[in-house]
Each structure stands twice: as structure tokens, then as C-alpha cells.
Write an enzyme that holds these catalytic residues in place. Structure first.
Site, short mmCIF file in Angstrom:
data_model
loop_
_atom_site.label_atom_id
_atom_site.label_comp_id
_atom_site.label_asym_id
_atom_site.label_seq_id
_atom_site.Cartn_x
_atom_site.Cartn_y
_atom_site.Cartn_z
N TYR A 44 20.25 -27.81 -29.11
CA TYR A 44 20.02 -28.71 -27.96
C TYR A 44 21.34 -29.18 -27.36
CZ TYR A 44 15.02 -28.70 -28.04
OH TYR A 44 13.72 -28.28 -27.91
N GLN B 164 7.39 -28.01 -16.04
CA GLN B 164 7.48 -27.75 -17.49
C GLN B 164 8.94 -27.83 -17.93
OE1 GLN B 164 4.83 -24.13 -18.52
NE2 GLN B 164 5.17 -24.03 -16.34
N ASP C 218 15.11 -29.94 -17.84
CA ASP C 218 16.53 -29.97 -17.47
C ASP C 218 16.95 -31.08 -16.51
OD1 ASP C 218 15.62 -29.04 -14.94
OD2 ASP C 218 15.95 -26.94 -15.49
N HIS D 56 6.80 -31.52 -20.40
CA HIS D 56 7.42 -31.20 -21.69
C HIS D 56 8.60 -32.10 -22.03
CE1 HIS D 56 5.57 -26.89 -21.30
NE2 HIS D 56 4.70 -27.81 -21.66
N CYS E 94 19.34 -43.27 -34.84
CA CYS E 94 18.77 -44.32 -33.99
C CYS E 94 19.64 -45.58 -34.00
CB CYS E 94 17.37 -44.64 -34.51
SG CYS E 94 16.56 -45.97 -33.62
P1 NAD Z 1 9.28 -18.75 -19.03
O1 NAD Z 1 10.68 -18.57 -19.55
O2 NAD Z 1 8.14 -18.40 -19.88
O3 NAD Z 1 9.10 -17.91 -17.68
C1 NAD Z 1 10.00 -17.96 -16.63
C2 NAD Z 1 9.34 -17.33 -15.42
O4 NAD Z 1 10.23 -17.47 -14.34
C3 NAD Z 1 9.03 -15.83 -15.58
O5 NAD Z 1 7.72 -15.57 -15.15
C4 NAD Z 1 10.04 -15.17 -14.63
O6 NAD Z 1 9.53 -14.00 -14.02
C5 NAD Z 1 10.25 -16.26 -13.61
N1 NAD Z 1 11.54 -16.21 -12.91
C6 NAD Z 1 12.72 -15.73 -13.36
N2 NAD Z 1 13.66 -15.89 -12.42
C7 NAD Z 1 13.06 -16.49 -11.37
C8 NAD Z 1 13.51 -16.92 -10.10
N3 NAD Z 1 14.77 -16.77 -9.71
N4 NAD Z 1 12.62 -17.50 -9.24
C9 NAD Z 1 11.31 -17.66 -9.62
N5 NAD Z 1 10.84 -17.27 -10.81
C10 NAD Z 1 11.69 -16.70 -11.67
O7 NAD Z 1 9.21 -20.25 -18.52
P2 NAD Z 1 8.02 -21.29 -18.49
O8 NAD Z 1 6.81 -20.63 -17.92
O9 NAD Z 1 8.56 -22.49 -17.86
O10 NAD Z 1 7.67 -21.62 -20.02
C11 NAD Z 1 8.64 -21.70 -21.02
C12 NAD Z 1 8.78 -23.06 -21.72
O11 NAD Z 1 10.17 -23.22 -21.97
C13 NAD Z 1 8.40 -24.25 -20.92
O12 NAD Z 1 7.64 -25.00 -21.77
C14 NAD Z 1 9.68 -25.02 -20.62
O13 NAD Z 1 9.55 -26.37 -21.01
C15 NAD Z 1 10.72 -24.43 -21.51
N6 NAD Z 1 12.01 -24.12 -20.81
C16 NAD Z 1 12.57 -25.00 -19.95
C17 NAD Z 1 13.77 -24.68 -19.30
C18 NAD Z 1 14.35 -25.66 -18.33
O14 NAD Z 1 14.15 -26.86 -18.45
N7 NAD Z 1 15.07 -25.17 -17.30
C19 NAD Z 1 14.39 -23.45 -19.55
C20 NAD Z 1 13.79 -22.58 -20.47
C21 NAD Z 1 12.59 -22.91 -21.08
ZN ZN Z 2 14.58 -45.97 -34.87
#
Ligand code: NAD
Ligand code: ZN
Length: 237
Positions: free
Chosen positions: A58, A92, A95, A110, A139
Site C-alpha cells: 500500500y 470502485q 485513488d 471500495h 493507531c
Molecule cells: P480492473 O482492473 O478489473 O479493470 C480495468 C478495466 O479498465 C478493464 O476492463 C480495462 O479494459 C479497462 N481500461 C484499461 N485502460 C482503460 C482506459 N484507458 N480507459 C477506459 N478503460 C480502460 O478494474 P475494476 O473493474 O475497477 O476492478 C478492480 C478492483 O481493483 C476494484 O475493486 C478497484 O477498487 C481496485 N483498483 C483500484 C485502482 C484505483 O484506485 N485506481 C487501481 C487498481 C485496482
Molecule cells: Zn485504535
């Protein structure tokens, strides 16, 4: 009308909306860290087994995201919030890039990588320090171990946020589904709730997803390029 903008509008975003900002998605090679897959690290079991390892991951992600700026897709969604009423943004992502672009009301399904939560007393606070000075962090209230305030695989989503997201999905006339693989539940079911409520689905994703066959409009392009174009064409429609 298949590609219009009928209100209320709800947007659901996933990791893809931040991909062009430089935040790796979880799926694909760039999502690997020290050969660990995200779904092996973002779990309560991994944290119980090795909190330091999970915190190092993280801390690495926080440092990476700290270097990233919101892209035109984030800015377009912020502009939609200003222009459209009602408009709901559900993400979801953990960031914080939607807020960095100016979005105010964001339903973070999330959680946020910029918040920490105590494993004992549930104290929650924002923490933007990069890198964190001591890993794993403890904490300030009770001294026990802190964890990222994010939802891990196998955990429940915050009930109030999820309820608001269901409501926004059910009542919307247009749902924009942007950059999500539509495989993580329950987020992946929100567009289906929008459909059942009579809403129109637009999917914006360079790749096909299980949702694609339900979408009324599909734009196969990266979000940072395609969303501003789509908004320009439809905002006055
Ligand atoms: P995922 O990684 O499963 O899927 C990403 C999707 O984005 C894919 O379908 C891909 O084709 C598409 N993609 C890639 N580049 C793109 C672009 N330039 N424009 C539009 N679409 C594009 O992500 P998810 O569905 O969000 O699920 C994964 C889990 O991981 C979530 O729960 C999320 O919380 C977490 N996550 C968050 C972050 C973040 O906060 N940025 C990053 C990675 C994973
Ligand atoms: Zn505490």
C-alpha cells in the site's frame, strides 16, 4: 434514443478511468508488485499473515498514486457534476483522483487509500503522508495496528455508500460505465439495476466486458480521450 443523455445520470468508474493517469489496473502485468498479484495482497488473510508486507504494498501504491494527476476523463466527470442535476458518481477506485479533479460527491464503494482505520477501536483518519514514516503504522488513539480504509476481497462494502449507489443506479435514466472490467461484485451488478429500472447503459472501455452485451452504446476507446468527446457531443443535447 440510444445514445442521448437522459437525466438522472449516474456514472460508475473503475481502475480504467485512472489508467491514463499512470495508475496501474489490477489485471495485467503492470498490476504485479514483487511478483505478488493484487488479489493475494488485498485480503484480510494476507493482512493477518503479514501486515508489514501488505502495508509495504500500500505504501508503494500511495507513492505511485501521489505522482499521478487526474486526466481529462476525471475532469469531465467533475464538470458533469457541476452541469447535470441529478448526477451521481460511483467509483470502485481508491485513488482519490476524482476528488483531485474537483468532484465533490463521490460514492467510494471500495474506500480510500488516503484513509487509515484502526483494527481495534475503528478510529478512521485521513493520512496523505508519502511515504508513511513507520510501517506498519499504529493507531494514535489506542496503539493497535492500523489498516488501509479500503474494502478487501471477501469483505463487505460500507452499507450506507452501497445503499446510495443502488438508489442512484435504480433511478437513473442514463448510466455511464467507464473503465471497469465489471467482474467485481456487487459493483458489477449496479448497471444491471439501472437496466431493470429502465435506464440506458453506455459502456466506455477499450476491451469487451460481461456488461458489453447489455449496453445500448459501446465506445471502445481509452476514457481520457473518448469521454470528453462524448460529453462535448451530448452536453447540450
Ligand atoms: P480492473 O482492473 O478489473 O479493470 C480495468 C478495466 O479498465 C478493464 O476492463 C480495462 O479494459 C479497462 N481500461 C484499461 N485502460 C482503460 C482506459 N484507458 N480507459 C477506459 N478503460 C480502460 O478494474 P475494476 O473493474 O475497477 O476492478 C478492480 C478492483 O481493483 C476494484 O475493486 C478497484 O477498487 C481496485 N483498483 C483500484 C485502482 C484505483 O484506485 N485506481 C487501481 C487498481 C485496482
Ligand atoms: Zn485504535
Amino acid at each position: 434514443m440510444t445514445d442521448g443523455l437522459r437525466r438522472p445520470v449516474t456514472a460508475l468508474t473503475g481502475a480504467g478511468v485512472s489508467a491514463e493517469s499512470g495508475v496501474p489496473t489490477f489485471r495485467g502485468e503492470e498490476g504485479l508488485w514483487r511478483r505478488h498479484r493484487a488479489d493475494e495482497l488485498a485480503t484480510p488473510t494476507a493482512f493477518r499473515r503479514d501486515p508489514l508486507l501488505v502495508w509495504e504494498w500500500y505504501d508503494w501504491r500511495r507513492r505511485l498514486i501521489d505522482q499521478c494527476l487526474p486526466n481529462p476523463a476525471h475532469h469531465t466527470l467533475a464538470s458533469m457534476e457541476e452541469t447535470l442535476s441529478p448526477f451521481t458518481l460511483i467509483t470502485q477506485n481508491v485513488d482519490g483522483l476524482h476528488q483531485a479533479a474537483g468532484s465533490v460527491n463521490v460514492l467510494e464503494l471500495h474506500g480510500s487509500i488516503w484513509r487509515v482505520r484502526c483494527t481495534a477501536c475503528s478510529h478512521v483518519s485521513e493520512d496523505y503522508r508519502v511515504p508513511l514514516p513507520d510501517l506498519p503504522p499504529h493507531c494514535p488513539e489506542c496503539g493497535e495496528l492500523l489498516r488501509p480504509d479500503v474494502v478487501w476481497f471477501g469483505e463487505s462494502l460500507p452499507a450506507d455508500v452501497l445503499a446510495a449507489a443502488w438508489e442512484a443506479a435504480r433511478r437513473c435514466r442514463t448510466m455511464l460505465v467507464i473503465g471497469t472490467s465489471a467482474t467485481v461484485q456487487p459493483a458489477a451488478s449496479l448497471p444491471l439495476a439501472a437496466l431493470r429500472g429502465g435506464g440506458t447503459l453506455l459502456e466506455l472501455n477499450p476491451a469487451a466486458t460481461p456488461l458489453s452485451r447489455h449496453a445500448h452504446t459501446v465506445i471502445r476507446a481509452p476514457a481520457a480521450q473518448a469521454l470528453p468527446n462524448w460529453w462535448e457531443a451530448h452536453r447540450f443535447g
